[in-house]
Motif scaffolding. Structure first.
Motif, PDB file in Angstrom:
ATOM      1  N   ASN A 217      44.472  45.147  50.965  1.00 18.23           N
ATOM      2  CA  ASN A 217      45.632  45.432  50.119  1.00 18.23           C
ATOM      3  C   ASN A 217      46.470  44.177  49.866  1.00 18.23           C
ATOM      4  OD1 ASN A 217      46.663  45.259  52.691  1.00 18.23           O
ATOM      5  ND2 ASN A 217      47.634  47.258  52.704  1.00 18.23           N
ATOM      6  N   GLY A 218      45.760  43.070  49.666  1.00 21.97           N
ATOM      7  CA  GLY A 218      46.432  41.823  49.311  1.00 21.97           C
ATOM      8  C   GLY A 218      45.915  41.295  47.990  1.00 21.97           C
ATOM      9  N   THR A 219      46.018  39.984  47.812  1.00 25.64           N
ATOM     10  CA  THR A 219      45.491  39.334  46.617  1.00 25.64           C
ATOM     11  C   THR A 219      44.031  38.990  46.860  1.00 25.64           C
ATOM     12  OG1 THR A 219      46.254  37.222  47.489  1.00 25.64           O
ATOM     13  CG2 THR A 219      47.748  38.403  46.002  1.00 25.64           C
ATOM     14  N   PRO A 220      43.232  38.649  45.852  1.00 24.76           N
ATOM     15  CA  PRO A 220      43.578  38.440  44.438  1.00 24.76           C
ATOM     16  C   PRO A 220      43.403  39.707  43.602  1.00 24.76           C
ATOM     17  CG  PRO A 220      41.343  37.709  44.834  1.00 24.76           C
ATOM     18  CD  PRO A 220      41.866  38.213  46.158  1.00 24.76           C
ATOM     19  N   ASP A 221      43.546  39.524  42.280  1.00 22.13           N
ATOM     20  CA  ASP A 221      43.343  40.613  41.338  1.00 22.13           C
ATOM     21  C   ASP A 221      41.860  40.852  41.106  1.00 22.13           C
ATOM     22  OD1 ASP A 221      46.184  40.998  40.482  1.00 22.13           O
ATOM     23  OD2 ASP A 221      45.946  38.933  39.826  1.00 22.13           O
ATOM     24  N   VAL A 222      41.558  42.024  40.522  1.00 20.00           N
ATOM     25  CA  VAL A 222      40.225  42.246  39.968  1.00 20.00           C
ATOM     26  C   VAL A 222      40.332  42.019  38.465  1.00 20.00           C
ATOM     27  CG1 VAL A 222      39.533  43.840  41.783  1.00 20.00           C
ATOM     28  CG2 VAL A 222      40.561  44.742  39.710  1.00 20.00           C
TER      29      VAL A 222
ATOM     30  N   VAL B 220      44.826  49.292  47.202  1.00 15.04           N
ATOM     31  CA  VAL B 220      43.821  49.085  48.247  1.00 15.04           C
ATOM     32  C   VAL B 220      42.471  48.970  47.552  1.00 15.04           C
ATOM     33  CG1 VAL B 220      42.712  49.999  50.334  1.00 15.04           C
ATOM     34  CG2 VAL B 220      45.152  50.449  49.919  1.00 15.04           C
ATOM     35  N   MET B 221      41.689  47.965  47.913  1.00  7.53           N
ATOM     36  CA  MET B 221      40.329  47.870  47.391  1.00  7.53           C
ATOM     37  C   MET B 221      39.358  47.826  48.563  1.00  7.53           C
ATOM     38  SD  MET B 221      40.089  43.941  45.974  1.00  7.53           S
ATOM     39  CE  MET B 221      41.733  43.752  45.277  1.00  7.53           C
ATOM     40  N   VAL B 222      38.341  48.672  48.491  1.00  5.53           N
ATOM     41  CA  VAL B 222      37.277  48.656  49.494  1.00  5.53           C
ATOM     42  C   VAL B 222      36.213  47.696  48.997  1.00  5.53           C
ATOM     43  CG1 VAL B 222      35.556  50.010  50.741  1.00  5.53           C
ATOM     44  CG2 VAL B 222      37.783  51.025  50.174  1.00  5.53           C
ATOM     45  N   ILE B 223      35.958  46.655  49.782  1.00  5.67           N
ATOM     46  CA  ILE B 223      35.099  45.569  49.329  1.00  5.67           C
ATOM     47  C   ILE B 223      34.435  44.914  50.529  1.00  5.67           C
ATOM     48  CG2 ILE B 223      37.001  43.885  49.404  1.00  5.67           C
ATOM     49  CD1 ILE B 223      35.793  42.600  46.861  1.00  5.67           C
ATOM     50  N   ALA B 224      33.257  44.345  50.322  1.00  6.18           N
ATOM     51  CA  ALA B 224      32.596  43.599  51.393  1.00  6.18           C
ATOM     52  C   ALA B 224      33.330  42.283  51.618  1.00  6.18           C
ATOM     53  CB  ALA B 224      31.137  43.340  51.029  1.00  6.18           C
ATOM     54  N   TRP B 225      33.374  41.839  52.865  1.00  4.84           N
ATOM     55  CA  TRP B 225      34.002  40.561  53.181  1.00  4.84           C
ATOM     56  C   TRP B 225      33.381  39.439  52.349  1.00  4.84           C
ATOM     57  CZ3 TRP B 225      38.171  39.510  56.225  1.00  4.84           C
ATOM     58  CH2 TRP B 225      38.624  40.525  57.075  1.00  4.84           C
ATOM     59  N   THR B 226      32.063  39.480  52.169  1.00  4.41           N
ATOM     60  CA  THR B 226      31.391  38.413  51.426  1.00  4.41           C
ATOM     61  C   THR B 226      31.827  38.368  49.968  1.00  4.41           C
ATOM     62  OG1 THR B 226      29.525  39.926  51.113  1.00  4.41           O
ATOM     63  CG2 THR B 226      29.356  38.336  52.916  1.00  4.41           C
ATOM     64  N   ASP B 227      32.136  39.536  49.369  1.00  2.00           N
ATOM     65  CA  ASP B 227      32.577  39.569  47.977  1.00  2.00           C
ATOM     66  C   ASP B 227      34.038  39.165  47.830  1.00  2.00           C
ATOM     67  OD1 ASP B 227      30.128  40.377  46.824  1.00  2.00           O
ATOM     68  OD2 ASP B 227      30.495  42.438  47.450  1.00  2.00           O
ATOM     69  N   LEU B 228      34.796  39.307  48.917  1.00  2.00           N
ATOM     70  CA  LEU B 228      36.202  38.893  48.886  1.00  2.00           C
ATOM     71  C   LEU B 228      36.345  37.387  49.023  1.00  2.00           C
ATOM     72  CD1 LEU B 228      39.168  39.976  48.853  1.00  2.00           C
ATOM     73  CD2 LEU B 228      39.036  40.014  51.356  1.00  2.00           C
ATOM     74  N   ASP B 229      35.321  36.733  49.535  1.00  2.00           N
ATOM     75  CA  ASP B 229      35.376  35.300  49.826  1.00  2.00           C
ATOM     76  C   ASP B 229      35.188  34.496  48.542  1.00  2.00           C
ATOM     77  OD1 ASP B 229      35.474  32.880  51.082  1.00  2.00           O
ATOM     78  OD2 ASP B 229      33.440  32.986  51.914  1.00  2.00           O
ATOM     79  N   THR B 230      36.232  34.477  47.716  1.00  2.00           N
ATOM     80  CA  THR B 230      36.197  33.755  46.454  1.00  2.00           C
ATOM     81  C   THR B 230      37.577  33.222  46.150  1.00  2.00           C
ATOM     82  OG1 THR B 230      35.807  33.940  44.058  1.00  2.00           O
ATOM     83  CG2 THR B 230      36.552  35.929  45.203  1.00  2.00           C
ATOM     84  N   GLU B 231      37.648  32.093  45.466  1.00  2.00           N
ATOM     85  CA  GLU B 231      38.939  31.552  45.058  1.00  2.00           C
ATOM     86  C   GLU B 231      39.362  32.074  43.698  1.00  2.00           C
ATOM     87  OE1 GLU B 231      38.889  27.340  45.291  1.00  2.00           O
ATOM     88  OE2 GLU B 231      38.376  27.282  47.420  1.00  2.00           O
TER      89      GLU B 231
END
Length: 203
Positions: free
Chosen positions: A75-80, A93-104
């Motif tokens: 429930n933080g940044t970034p946007d989709v 809240v977004m349900v997402i894999a840690w690997t997919d969240l690892d982006t700048e």
């Protein structure tokens, strides 16, 4: 299917990037949440803290108790963002894999397992109408809405084609106090706050 001419597509893309620049410039100076949809910039004047933020935090915590470790209820940044569609959203809240969240960069909405929104007091149509249209359009497979105004909510699934574009085919309503299933995980909804409540819910 109608395909816009190249100059029309370029114009739309230029307009979207201009709106995105405006949103980024206002994000740190004005209270609330800024998003971009096909109608333009949406400014949701939600208050920091209170039932809205408390609800999002509890949903995140309850989901993470039952999800596998490789997933996060974030429930933080970034946007989709889907630039070709001209849409930038920020789920509560977004349900997402840690690997997919690892982006700048912004997150590709098609990597989300689910998006959860807590209806704001100031702009409920943004969650119940606009995002009901935008989320299937950008490929978010599960959309859950929690409404502290009424103590109710709904989970939308099964994207299918319609003459108006992709839409969710299935809606399951719930009342606070019932268990609710979001994607593959079931969580309780008891003790979530309502607008106007004075007591804080238990974790």
């Amino acid at each position: 299917m109608t395909i816009a001419p190249d100059n029309a597509q370029q114009g739309a893309s230029h307009q979207y990037r201009a709106m995105r620049d405006v949103v980024q410039s206002m994000d740190d100076t004005l209270r609330g949440k800024f998003e971009i949809t096909k109608e333009g910039i949406v400014h949701d004047m939600m208050s920091p803290g209170g039932p809205h933020e408390v609800t999002a935090a509890h949903i995140s915590r309850r989901l993470e108790r039952v999800m596998p470790d490789e997933l996060l209820a974030h429930n933080g940044t970034p946007d989709v963002e889907d630039e070709p569609e001209g849409i930038m959203r920020h789920p509560d809240v977004m349900v997402i894999a840690w690997t997919d969240l690892d982006t700048e960069a912004s997150i590709d909405p098609r990597t989300l397992v689910a998006a959860v929104e807590v209806v704001s007091r100031s702009n409920p149509e943004n969650d119940w109408v606009s995002k009901m249209r935008d989320y299937p359009l950008i490929g978010i497979p599960v959309y859950a809405v929690f409404d502290p105004r009424t103590g109710t909510g709904a989970v939308f699934t099964d994207i299918h084609a319609t003459p108006e574009g992709p839409r969710y085919a299935t809606r399951k309503d719930f009342v606070y106090g019932e268990d609710v299933t979001i994607a593959d995980w079931t969580i309780p909804t008891d003790n979530l706050p309502r607008y106007g409540d004075s007591k804080e819910p238990r974790p």
